[in-house]
Design a protein around this motif. Structure first.
Motif, PDB file in Angstrom:
ATOM      1  N   HIS B 395     -10.515   9.436  -8.847  1.00 26.24           N
ATOM      2  CA  HIS B 395     -11.687   9.084  -9.283  1.00 26.24           C
ATOM      3  C   HIS B 395     -13.036   9.819  -9.178  1.00 26.24           C
ATOM      4  CE1 HIS B 395     -12.984   8.280  -4.952  1.00 26.24           C
ATOM      5  NE2 HIS B 395     -11.735   6.785  -5.420  1.00 26.24           N
ATOM      6  N   ALA B 396     -13.123  11.271  -8.440  1.00 26.87           N
ATOM      7  CA  ALA B 396     -14.069  12.429  -8.009  1.00 26.87           C
ATOM      8  C   ALA B 396     -13.528  13.003  -9.945  1.00 26.87           C
ATOM      9  CB  ALA B 396     -13.591  12.881  -7.581  1.00 26.87           C
ATOM     10  N   ASP B 397     -12.694  13.745 -10.377  1.00 32.55           N
ATOM     11  CA  ASP B 397     -13.367  14.250 -11.557  1.00 32.55           C
ATOM     12  C   ASP B 397     -12.925  14.268 -12.819  1.00 32.55           C
ATOM     13  OD1 ASP B 397     -13.827  16.556  -9.494  1.00 32.55           O
ATOM     14  OD2 ASP B 397     -12.074  17.762 -10.123  1.00 32.55           O
ATOM     15  N   GLU B 398     -11.002  13.826 -12.509  1.00 33.20           N
ATOM     16  CA  GLU B 398     -11.018  13.489 -13.507  1.00 33.20           C
ATOM     17  C   GLU B 398     -10.800  11.619 -14.622  1.00 33.20           C
ATOM     18  OE1 GLU B 398      -8.003  15.820 -15.641  1.00 33.20           O
ATOM     19  OE2 GLU B 398      -7.815  16.888 -13.382  1.00 33.20           O
ATOM     20  N   HIS B 399     -10.957  10.673 -13.578  1.00 34.79           N
ATOM     21  CA  HIS B 399     -10.710   9.818 -13.765  1.00 34.79           C
ATOM     22  C   HIS B 399      -8.741   8.895 -14.153  1.00 34.79           C
ATOM     23  CE1 HIS B 399     -14.643   9.156 -13.121  1.00 34.79           C
ATOM     24  NE2 HIS B 399     -15.109   9.535 -14.159  1.00 34.79           N
ATOM     25  N   LYS B 400      -8.303  10.058 -13.478  1.00 32.32           N
ATOM     26  CA  LYS B 400      -6.842   9.498 -13.578  1.00 32.32           C
ATOM     27  C   LYS B 400      -6.500   8.765 -12.694  1.00 32.32           C
ATOM     28  CE  LYS B 400      -4.509  13.148 -14.509  1.00 32.32           C
ATOM     29  NZ  LYS B 400      -4.121  14.812 -14.367  1.00 32.32           N
ATOM     30  N   ALA B 401      -5.217   8.198 -13.049  1.00 30.61           N
ATOM     31  CA  ALA B 401      -4.686   7.375 -12.016  1.00 30.61           C
ATOM     32  C   ALA B 401      -3.120   8.030 -12.294  1.00 30.61           C
ATOM     33  CB  ALA B 401      -4.974   5.437 -11.798  1.00 30.61           C
ATOM     34  N   THR B 402      -2.483   8.066 -11.609  1.00 26.07           N
ATOM     35  CA  THR B 402      -1.419   8.256 -12.179  1.00 26.07           C
ATOM     36  C   THR B 402       0.249   7.639 -11.299  1.00 26.07           C
ATOM     37  OG1 THR B 402      -2.052  10.711 -12.876  1.00 26.07           O
ATOM     38  CG2 THR B 402       0.054  11.124 -12.583  1.00 26.07           C
ATOM     39  N   LEU B 403       1.241   7.336 -11.999  1.00 24.22           N
ATOM     40  CA  LEU B 403       2.440   6.253 -11.334  1.00 24.22           C
ATOM     41  C   LEU B 403       3.003   7.404 -10.642  1.00 24.22           C
ATOM     42  CD1 LEU B 403       3.266   4.252 -10.622  1.00 24.22           C
ATOM     43  CD2 LEU B 403       4.181   3.730 -12.283  1.00 24.22           C
ATOM     44  N   LEU B 404       3.036   7.763  -9.803  1.00 29.19           N
ATOM     45  CA  LEU B 404       4.314   8.512  -9.096  1.00 29.19           C
ATOM     46  C   LEU B 404       5.999   7.934  -9.150  1.00 29.19           C
ATOM     47  CD1 LEU B 404       2.919  10.707  -6.635  1.00 29.19           C
ATOM     48  CD2 LEU B 404       2.537  11.167  -9.048  1.00 29.19           C
ATOM     49  N   GLY B 405       5.019   6.709  -9.142  1.00 32.13           N
ATOM     50  CA  GLY B 405       6.872   6.066  -9.126  1.00 32.13           C
ATOM     51  C   GLY B 405       6.760   4.669  -8.212  1.00 32.13           C
ATOM     52  N   GLN B 406       8.410   4.532  -7.608  1.00 34.06           N
ATOM     53  CA  GLN B 406       7.925   3.283  -6.989  1.00 34.06           C
ATOM     54  C   GLN B 406       8.806   3.507  -5.591  1.00 34.06           C
ATOM     55  OE1 GLN B 406      10.123   0.170  -9.042  1.00 34.06           O
ATOM     56  NE2 GLN B 406      10.329  -1.201  -7.443  1.00 34.06           N
ATOM     57  N   ILE B 407       8.478   3.255  -4.882  1.00 31.23           N
ATOM     58  CA  ILE B 407       9.140   2.955  -3.158  1.00 31.23           C
ATOM     59  C   ILE B 407      10.085   2.419  -3.382  1.00 31.23           C
ATOM     60  CG2 ILE B 407       8.394   2.769  -0.776  1.00 31.23           C
ATOM     61  CD1 ILE B 407       5.847   2.914  -0.830  1.00 31.23           C
ATOM     62  N   ALA B 408      11.077   2.629  -2.428  1.00 31.45           N
ATOM     63  CA  ALA B 408      12.686   2.776  -2.623  1.00 31.45           C
ATOM     64  C   ALA B 408      12.685   2.614  -1.435  1.00 31.45           C
ATOM     65  CB  ALA B 408      13.463   3.912  -2.938  1.00 31.45           C
ATOM     66  N   ARG B 409      12.421   3.080   0.022  1.00 31.13           N
ATOM     67  CA  ARG B 409      12.771   2.663   1.616  1.00 31.13           C
ATOM     68  C   ARG B 409      10.957   2.325   1.558  1.00 31.13           C
ATOM     69  NH1 ARG B 409      17.208   0.765   2.875  1.00 31.13           N
ATOM     70  NH2 ARG B 409      18.962   0.640   1.945  1.00 31.13           N
ATOM     71  N   LYS B 410      11.423   1.708   2.860  1.00 25.51           N
ATOM     72  CA  LYS B 410       9.784   1.909   4.556  1.00 25.51           C
ATOM     73  C   LYS B 410      11.257   2.248   5.210  1.00 25.51           C
ATOM     74  CE  LYS B 410       6.884  -0.257   6.511  1.00 25.51           C
ATOM     75  NZ  LYS B 410       5.841  -1.748   7.416  1.00 25.51           N
ATOM     76  N   VAL B 411      10.334   3.788   5.930  1.00 23.00           N
ATOM     77  CA  VAL B 411      11.093   3.729   7.509  1.00 23.00           C
ATOM     78  C   VAL B 411      10.141   3.844   8.153  1.00 23.00           C
ATOM     79  CG1 VAL B 411      12.077   6.307   8.495  1.00 23.00           C
ATOM     80  CG2 VAL B 411      12.196   5.279   6.003  1.00 23.00           C
ATOM     81  N   VAL B 412      10.148   3.910   9.431  1.00 26.11           N
ATOM     82  CA  VAL B 412       9.715   3.297  10.582  1.00 26.11           C
ATOM     83  C   VAL B 412       9.657   5.026  11.566  1.00 26.11           C
ATOM     84  CG1 VAL B 412       8.819   1.798  12.638  1.00 26.11           C
ATOM     85  CG2 VAL B 412       9.544   0.994  10.016  1.00 26.11           C
ATOM     86  N   VAL B 413       8.734   5.125  12.323  1.00 32.50           N
ATOM     87  CA  VAL B 413       9.169   6.281  12.920  1.00 32.50           C
ATOM     88  C   VAL B 413       8.536   5.797  14.123  1.00 32.50           C
ATOM     89  CG1 VAL B 413       8.750   8.639  13.295  1.00 32.50           C
ATOM     90  CG2 VAL B 413       9.024   8.182  11.066  1.00 32.50           C
ATOM     91  N   THR B 414       8.860   5.727  15.178  1.00 36.13           N
ATOM     92  CA  THR B 414       7.575   4.924  16.880  1.00 36.13           C
ATOM     93  C   THR B 414       7.983   6.570  17.536  1.00 36.13           C
ATOM     94  OG1 THR B 414       9.567   3.827  17.389  1.00 36.13           O
ATOM     95  CG2 THR B 414       7.671   2.557  16.377  1.00 36.13           C
ATOM     96  N   PRO B 415       7.017   6.921  18.483  1.00 34.02           N
ATOM     97  CA  PRO B 415       7.188   8.159  19.568  1.00 34.02           C
ATOM     98  C   PRO B 415       8.328   7.325  20.613  1.00 34.02           C
ATOM     99  CG  PRO B 415       5.014   7.427  19.082  1.00 34.02           C
ATOM    100  CD  PRO B 415       5.473   6.362  17.911  1.00 34.02           C
ATOM    101  N   ASN B 416       9.077   8.329  20.807  1.00 30.39           N
ATOM    102  CA  ASN B 416       9.796   7.825  21.543  1.00 30.39           C
ATOM    103  C   ASN B 416       9.163   8.015  23.335  1.00 30.39           C
ATOM    104  OD1 ASN B 416      11.912   7.565  23.922  1.00 30.39           O
ATOM    105  ND2 ASN B 416      13.730   8.266  22.175  1.00 30.39           N
ATOM    106  N   ILE B 417       8.486   6.628  23.673  1.00 30.29           N
ATOM    107  CA  ILE B 417       7.469   6.393  24.255  1.00 30.29           C
ATOM    108  C   ILE B 417       8.786   6.984  26.027  1.00 30.29           C
ATOM    109  CG2 ILE B 417       6.529   5.560  26.539  1.00 30.29           C
ATOM    110  CD1 ILE B 417       5.551   5.739  24.015  1.00 30.29           C
TER     111      ILE B 417
END
Lengths: 274, 428
Positions: B395-417
């Motif tokens: 929204h700063a320059d060209e007022h463009k909103a571009t759809l890259l795609g749909q999220i296929a998966r969620k991946v959770v990453v947690t530090p190994n305490i």
């Protein structure tokens, strides 16, 4: 190419693919001069050395951080839209318009309504929202969210700027109700001019005095209402622009970044966060 | 009913049960007693002896009560003012009227629903017209009232074009229709579904005539097989493929073999794939990674510093610091795009680009990430049924909103305490 494919040296001892193809991963760093750079830091040695022998590493993907889209990357969540029906032109239901209030983070998206089914034309005309539905939400920022893509055996991660849940907003109903009220008011009192002038004076005063008085939700609300929507041009998924931008999800550099946090510092960080 | 009686009937049953223990007949034997006792109490509540009896009694009582009370006192004065609001008043009037001609009421209401409606309103306004309406109303009040409701009308009534017909057709065919739709979905959302029931050709014809078919169509569109998982992500087949086209086949070989090995690691598949991770599949998806809110940070390396400077100068970006395989891609992009594209705010923001760690797949299938020297565990995130898109907002320059795609998966990453603490202890 050679550099990036280095971690995937393939040891093929036998024809049997199941167990005999193993990818030898050179601990943590892929490029040779990367090792050189990484050592002097000495802050953190890769933990993967002590991998138990009974569970060897079979394959590895180098992870690259990409920041080119980071300030602009958003996740739009549509809680009332099944993921089987994306808003894309190829599906015949593209997003029609997007409006954003950059400061307050309000986002509105117009999507088409199928007027041939389950559609009350009478109400549609009444509300003047004949062919589209407005979904709205507020952008929230959150740490730790990233978008990842795999490319040529590499994983590229771009931090997400914000997420936004877009739910149906019924502004057209509000508008309808408001205009009705206004019409009713205008019938009631004809000479409204003087009061309008007064109102202007009032607002000038109040903006100075009462601005600090607002807090929390009210302040956010005020900020949102003071801000104008910025109309955005929507580029659908399969447009040239989308393809160009998607390339930016790839890291611009293959150079290793030097860790600036020791393990103990990281533990501290986590503790502070909790 | 049974539970209520239970406790009270028990004592009596206990006495009688002493003779014949534990047979199912006993409750029936005890039955008559409680109703007699409870009868007076329970009648208003309606449960006691025979349902039919109590109901009838209750109704008659209630009816008389209502009719006598309000009818006499309020009927004259109150009725005039408030009639439109209160449903209860209609009953009284109708009861008055019900005595003369109960049988005529149903005929009137069913034959001309609109007229009943009109009557209802008429009544509300003035007491006078009541007389006229009276004969028709008898006892059917409730039916009339439902018919007069805003929603009930259109089905019978004339006006709202589209709806009317569909509703009208529905009642006669409703059961079959439901069956038909079930067939539809079960037979698998294709048009073939229609053909499955040949004997139901009538239904089909009707269904096709009515808009309701669209329900099935809608289901079909959104159906389980509606997802094109393969097309989530528009990224080009990238530098590697370009190289391949140029005659460098090496990259592709590596990819294939890695893909094979990756496919073996089941857990990896569980995290990143649907039914097997082939390379093509993997590269066409957008993954939503949820890391811990705090991550080890990085110093900007020599390269990335250069990069930032370079970005600001714009043309210099791609020259030295960027790895070599990057250049054909960017140059390609330049060719494809207007030169100003990459010069927007998007790329000029200083940031860190570069190698931060590794994603490891172990023989057991365990997936882990080493990020800045800290080992993290990788798990599959919760699947979501709703749509999540990745959008680039500029929204700063060209007022463009571009759809890259749909999220296929969620991946959770947690530090190994565990590892984290163990190693920090060791280091101390």
């Amino acid at each position: 190419m050679e550099a990036s494919s280095a971690p995937f040296v393939i040891k093929e001892e036998d024809g049997d693919v199941m167990k005999d193809i193993s990818l030898v991963a050179d601990v943590g760093v892929s490029t040779s001069d990367g090792v050189a750079k990484n050592d002097p830091s000495e802050n953190i040695k890769p933990t993967v050395d002590d991998a138990d022998d009974d569970d060897p590493i079979v394959a590895s993907f180098p992870i690259y951080l990409s920041s080119r889209l980071a300030p602009n990357l958003h996740i739009f969540q549509y809680p009332v839209r099944p993921n089987t029906r994306p808003y894309t032109r190829s599906r015949g239901e593209p997003v029609l318009d997007v409006r954003v209030k950059p400061q307050s983070g309000l986002i509105q998206v117009d999507v088409p309504i199928n007027t041939t089914q389950f559609y009350d034309h009478e109400k549609g005309e009444k509300w003047g929202a004949v062919d589209r539905q407005t979904l709205g939400g507020v952008r929230t920022t959150s740490d730790g969210y990233m978008i990842g893509i795999f490319k040529n055996g590499e994983l590229h991660l771009t931090p997400v700027k914000g997420t936004c849940q877009l739910r149906p907003s019924f502004t057209y109903v509000d508008k309808d109700a408001q205009t009705e009220k206004e019409i009713a008011r205008s019938f009631r009192q004809d000479p409204t001019r003087p009061t309008e002038i007064r109102a202007v004076q009032m607002t000038v005063k109040s903006s100075d005095d009462s601005a600090p008085r607002y807090s929390g939700a009210l302040a956010a609300r005020k900020r949102a209402e003071d801000e104008e929507y910025v109309e955005m041009h929507w580029y659908d998924k399969d447009t040239e622009d989308a393809w160009d931008l998607a390339d930016h999800l790839l890291s611009a550099s293959r150079e290793p970044l030097i860790p600036a946090t020791t393990r103990d510092e990281y533990i501290e960080l986590i503790r502070d966060k909790i | 009913m049974a539970p209520k009686r239970g406790p009270q009937s028990e004592p009596s049953s206990a006495s009688s049960s002493s003779s014949v223990p534990g047979t199912p007949i006993q409750p029936s034997l005890t039955f008559p007693a409680p109703p007699a006792r409870l009868g007076s109490l329970s009648r208003p509540r309606a449960p006691a002896s025979g349902l039919a009896q109590t109901v009838s009694v209750g109704l008659s009582r209630a009816g008389t009560g209502l009719a006598s009370g309000p009818g006499s006192s309020l009927g004259a004065a109150g009725g005039l003012k408030f009639k439109p609001k209160l449903v209860a008043r209609r009953p009284k009037e109708e009861r008055d009227a019900s005595a003369p001609a109960p049988s005529s009421a149903p005929a009137v209401s069913s034959s001309t629903p609109q007229s009943t409606r009109g009557r209802g309103r008429g009544r509300g306004r003035g007491s006078g017209p009541r007389g006229g309406g009276g004969p028709g109303r008898g006892g059917r009040i409730e039916i009339a009232s439902t018919a007069a409701g805003p929603f009930a009308d259109p089905s019978f009534g004339d006006p709202r074009g589209l709806r009317g017909p569909s509703f009208e057709k529905r009642p006669p065919q409703s059961e079959k229709d439901v069956a038909g739709q079930l067939k539809f979905t079960m037979s698998g959302m294709s048009i073939n579904g229609k053909g499955t029931g040949e004997s139901d050709s009538d239904d089909e014809a009707i269904r096709e005539g009515v808009e309701r078919i669209d329900i099935a169509k809608v289901a079909k569109v959104g159906g389980a097989n509606g997802i094109d998982m393969g097309h989530y992500f528009p990224i080009r087949d990238s530098a590697a493929r370009d190289h391949v086209e140029d005659g460098v086949a090496l990259a592709e070989d590596i990819i294939d073999e890695r893909a094979v090995s990756a496919r073996e690691a089941e857990e990896f598949v569980g995290v990143f794939g649907d039914d097997g991770v082939d390379d093509h599949d993997l590269e066409r998806k957008l993954f939503f990674f949820q890391f811990a809110p705090v991550l080890p940070s990085f110093e900007s390396s020599r390269a990335s510093v250069k990069l930032e400077q370079g970005v600001k100068q714009e043309p210099g970006v791609k020259s030295e610091p960027v790895a070599e395989e990057e250049s054909p891609l960017t140059s390609l992009k330049r060719r494809a795009k207007v030169p100003s594209d990459s010069g927007s705010a998007l790329s000029s923001v200083p940031g860190q680009d570069g190698l931060v760690g590794q994603l490891y797949i172990r023989k057991s299938g365990r997936v882990s990430i080493e990020w800045g020297g800290v080992e993290m565990e990788v798990a599959k995130g919760a699947d979501t049924e709703f749509l999540q898109d990745v959008v680039v907002l500029d929204h700063a320059d060209e007022h463009k909103a571009t759809l890259l795609g749909q999220i296929a998966r969620k991946v959770v990453v947690t530090p190994n305490i565990d590892i984290l603490f163990k190693e920090s202890d060791e280091s101390e």
